[in-house]
Design an enzyme around this catalytic site. Sequence first.
Site, short mmCIF file in Angstrom:
data_model
loop_
_atom_site.label_atom_id
_atom_site.label_comp_id
_atom_site.label_asym_id
_atom_site.label_seq_id
_atom_site.Cartn_x
_atom_site.Cartn_y
_atom_site.Cartn_z
N TYR A 1 47.38 -44.59 -13.85
CA TYR A 1 46.76 -44.06 -12.62
C TYR A 1 45.35 -44.62 -12.62
CZ TYR A 1 45.91 -40.05 -9.39
OH TYR A 1 45.63 -39.23 -8.32
N HIS B 1 42.19 -45.16 -5.64
CA HIS B 1 43.44 -44.44 -5.39
C HIS B 1 43.35 -42.99 -5.90
CE1 HIS B 1 47.69 -43.49 -5.06
NE2 HIS B 1 47.72 -43.20 -6.35
N ARG C 1 43.98 -32.16 -3.46
CA ARG C 1 43.23 -31.06 -4.06
C ARG C 1 41.96 -30.74 -3.28
NH1 ARG C 1 44.72 -33.87 -8.63
NH2 ARG C 1 42.70 -34.86 -8.59
N GLU D 1 54.23 -47.63 -3.51
CA GLU D 1 52.96 -47.78 -4.21
C GLU D 1 52.84 -49.23 -4.64
OE1 GLU D 1 52.90 -44.79 -7.37
OE2 GLU D 1 51.89 -43.41 -5.98
N GLU E 1 51.79 -51.74 -6.98
CA GLU E 1 51.34 -51.74 -8.37
C GLU E 1 51.69 -53.09 -9.00
OE1 GLU E 1 52.34 -48.48 -10.91
OE2 GLU E 1 52.41 -47.02 -9.26
N ASP F 1 56.37 -48.68 -6.90
CA ASP F 1 56.71 -47.39 -7.50
C ASP F 1 56.96 -46.38 -6.38
OD1 ASP F 1 57.08 -45.56 -9.53
OD2 ASP F 1 54.97 -44.97 -9.56
N GLN G 1 56.74 -34.59 -4.42
CA GLN G 1 55.68 -34.72 -5.43
C GLN G 1 54.65 -33.59 -5.30
OE1 GLN G 1 53.48 -38.40 -4.91
NE2 GLN G 1 52.07 -37.98 -6.59
N TYR H 1 54.29 -31.11 -8.69
CA TYR H 1 53.53 -31.82 -9.73
C TYR H 1 52.61 -30.96 -10.59
CZ TYR H 1 48.87 -32.21 -7.59
OH TYR H 1 47.62 -31.95 -7.11
MN MN Z 1 52.85 -45.00 -9.54
#
Ligand code: MN
Length: 426
Positions: A137, A142, A151, A208, A210, A242, A249, A253
Amino acid sequence: MPLSANNPNRKSWLYVNKYSDFPIQNIPFGVFLTREDIITIGTRIGDTAIDLGAMHQLGYFDGIPLTDDIFLQDSLNDFIADGRKTWRAVRNRVAEVFDADNERLKNNTKHKEIICFRLDEIEMQLPIHVGDYTDFYASKEHATNVGSMFRDPENALLPNWVHMPVGYHGRSSSIISTHIPINRPQGQTLPEGADKPVFGPSKLVDFEVEMAFITTDANDLGESIPVEEAEEYIFGLVLLNDWSARDIQKWEYVPLGPFLGKNFASSMSPWIVTLDALEPFRVESPKQDPKPLPYLQTKGKQSFDIHLEAGIVPKGGKETTVCKTNFKHMYWNMAQQLAHHTINGCPVNAGDLMGSGTISGPTEDSYGSMLEITWKGTKPVKMKDGSERKFINDYDTVVMRGHCENDDIRIGFGQLKTQLLPIFKK
Ligand code: MN
């Protein structure tokens, strides 16, 4: 061993378009099915796929210590386990054999028929048997964007984030190669304002952007890899999509992190570009403040300048590019990730896959997921056909590309394409 395969002046006797990701300086590794339906390990120059198993049987690797069946396998794991000296020797030899000045194979029509294939005669496979899959991560942009949305914008980055490469263990069972379609996942979600979850198809399927690195056998249980040695254990890189179901999620999570919102699919590009081939494209990583703990401190150019892009192709339609970003934006580099991963003695093996995490850049057009590009769906993307996208629709194909470029050469990863199909029905 010198990296003679990287000589930027070398030309091949095989035709290579000047915009090709696969000049003779690349020499990536992959696994494919040949026109005779035989599975083999190969490489690619321009639009020609090269059967390394056949080259080996015909004696083109004489003098390099290789077992007879090293390329006659359905994965690169054993070859990767042989280590960097072998990878280099093989890349150097391939460069030599296909050099414009080398007549040996060039003038042997019979051998060429056995070794060389057009791309439409082969079918690319998953290049490795993925033992373990870890996803980091590591992009500050991101992590900040997602933290703000999920959050609190005031405390978007959790306190640990600037001190360690945060990651989680994913599933290897759902890692797929390019051109394998996936189904929209189903699961539990908590609708906005509701106090009880509902079950159904995910409404927020996302990609995603990546990259992932593939390791060789690195350490035994209990041992750690020092950060300054970590790159020795990295074979190469691929593009990684991804896939993520944002609504699943979000509900699942806390407290243990990603689970079913993530493990339904991750697609990887089929040609592994070696770290050696990327050597000319080293750049400095972003400055790290605060300074990491000593076991994570690196010096010099530990990142790579790799241009990345993602596009969406609606069924029967034209591609709309939705993201342009760069691997160099990663706050935590690969050496730091591997050193951190093993600092507690966790073994890393040949064929393990380590995702970078979504690679978002500093600007809105460089965000690496629809979650960020459309800011949770509040700013839909206009497509070329006039339609709009907040997330990925059924029958859309997500395409990712990546390449490095300097005045001499272009080294790339080709394409990674995955179509999203509706939910699975028996
Ligand atoms: Mn990922």
